[in-house]
Write a protein that holds these residues in place. Structure first.
Motif, PDB file in Angstrom:
ATOM      1  N   VAL A 135       0.868  -1.181   0.000  1.00  0.00           N
ATOM      2  CA  VAL A 135       0.000   0.000   0.000  1.00  0.00           C
ATOM      3  C   VAL A 135       0.902   1.227   0.000  1.00  0.00           C
ATOM      4  CG1 VAL A 135      -1.809   1.257   1.229  1.00  0.00           C
ATOM      5  CG2 VAL A 135      -1.755  -1.242   1.291  1.00  0.00           C
ATOM      6  N   SER A 136       0.629   2.179  -0.880  1.00  0.00           N
ATOM      7  CA  SER A 136       1.501   3.345  -0.990  1.00  0.00           C
ATOM      8  C   SER A 136       1.389   4.250   0.236  1.00  0.00           C
ATOM      9  CB  SER A 136       1.162   4.148  -2.249  1.00  0.00           C
ATOM     10  OG  SER A 136      -0.075   4.821  -2.090  1.00  0.00           O
ATOM     11  N   ARG A 137       2.481   4.941   0.532  1.00  0.00           N
ATOM     12  CA  ARG A 137       2.475   5.892   1.633  1.00  0.00           C
ATOM     13  C   ARG A 137       1.418   6.977   1.396  1.00  0.00           C
ATOM     14  NH1 ARG A 137       7.293   9.983   2.363  1.00  0.00           N
ATOM     15  NH2 ARG A 137       8.519   8.136   1.877  1.00  0.00           N
ATOM     16  N   GLU A 138       1.281   7.404   0.162  1.00  0.00           N
ATOM     17  CA  GLU A 138       0.305   8.448  -0.160  1.00  0.00           C
ATOM     18  C   GLU A 138      -1.114   8.010   0.192  1.00  0.00           C
ATOM     19  OE1 GLU A 138      -1.133  11.226  -3.958  1.00  0.00           O
ATOM     20  OE2 GLU A 138       0.224   9.525  -4.269  1.00  0.00           O
ATOM     21  N   ASP A 139      -1.448   6.748  -0.118  1.00  0.00           N
ATOM     22  CA  ASP A 139      -2.792   6.261   0.195  1.00  0.00           C
ATOM     23  C   ASP A 139      -3.019   6.178   1.704  1.00  0.00           C
ATOM     24  OD1 ASP A 139      -3.500   6.084  -2.453  1.00  0.00           O
ATOM     25  OD2 ASP A 139      -3.086   3.936  -2.634  1.00  0.00           O
ATOM     26  N   VAL A 140      -1.992   5.751   2.423  1.00  0.00           N
ATOM     27  CA  VAL A 140      -2.105   5.674   3.884  1.00  0.00           C
ATOM     28  C   VAL A 140      -2.295   7.070   4.462  1.00  0.00           C
ATOM     29  CG1 VAL A 140      -0.883   5.089   6.014  1.00  0.00           C
ATOM     30  CG2 VAL A 140      -0.771   3.544   4.062  1.00  0.00           C
ATOM     31  N   VAL A 141      -1.493   8.017   4.014  1.00  0.00           N
ATOM     32  CA  VAL A 141      -1.586   9.394   4.514  1.00  0.00           C
ATOM     33  C   VAL A 141      -2.956   9.982   4.201  1.00  0.00           C
ATOM     34  CG1 VAL A 141      -0.723  11.747   4.194  1.00  0.00           C
ATOM     35  CG2 VAL A 141       0.888   9.854   4.479  1.00  0.00           C
TER      36      VAL A 141
END
Length: 210
Positions: free
Chosen positions: A184-190
């Motif tokens: 899961v991308s960091r951008e999606d988590v953020v």
């Protein structure tokens, strides 16, 4: 004779400075404390992993508590640099939260051992070391409380503290999950966590209780 001396000089291993050695020991000790836990780790483990004698380790850290706390402080400084270093105090609270979250998960992604040391290694620690470990973890809550207070100056102190502790806990649990799901991308988590965090701030903005 001169040629022989030259070969000997070239073959000598360059000794680390004291600060370089300490940094090496901190990196090694962090891995030991994360891998074995505070109770399972020993100073001998650190010396063996660093390939130095125990007296060298003791010259930097007289006790295991000293080594553990030095690792915690190093991890905390790195977290602050990674997180706070991305926050621009001149932008909106929502953008500040995004910047802070991005820095936090940058730390989780690139320094997972330091993150685990801060948030997962303190369960078996006691005494002075336990108190400082708790204090260092609580610094994240304090930083969030400042952000919430900036965004919602009229909110009650109780609301600010509850929101800051709740969101800090949420970020910690999401980090634990993400370390097992790095696809899961960091951008999606953020983005996902920001949605929750910003909703909390908007609620605080409506809180005008004393």
């Amino acid at each position: 004779m001169k040629k022989t001396m030259a070969v000997i000089q070239i073959g000598k291993r360059q000794r680390m400075t004291r600060s370089e050695r300490e940094l090496q020991l901190l990196e090694v000790a962090t891995g030991i404390f994360v891998g074995k836990g505070y109770q399972g780790a020993t100073m001998e483990d650190i010396s063996l992993a660093a390939k130095v004698s125990r007296p060298v380790v003791y010259s930097h850290f007289p006790t295991k508590d000293d080594a553990y706390l030095a690792c915690l402080r190093k991890a905390r400084r790195l977290l602050d640099k990674t997180t706070l270093g991305q926050i621009d105090p001149k932008v909106s609270p929502e953008l500040q939260m995004r910047q802070g979250l991005n820095g936090y998960f940058d730390f989780v992604e690139n320094y997972p051992s330091d993150w685990r040391l801060l948030y997962e290694s303190g369960t078996a620690v006691a005494g002075v070391a336990a108190e400082e470990a708790k204090m260092l973890r609580q610094q994240t809550v304090a930083q969030l409380a400042l952000l919430y207070r900036f965004a919602a100056p009229n909110a009650s102190d109780l609301s600010i503290q509850v929101a800051a502790n709740s969101f800090s806990g949420a970020a910690e649990q999401v980090a634990k999950w993400w370390l097992k799901n790095l696809s899961v991308s960091r951008e999606d988590v953020v983005n996902s966590l920001l949605t929750i965090g910003w909703q909390g701030i908007q609620t605080l903005m409506k809180d005008t209780s004393e």
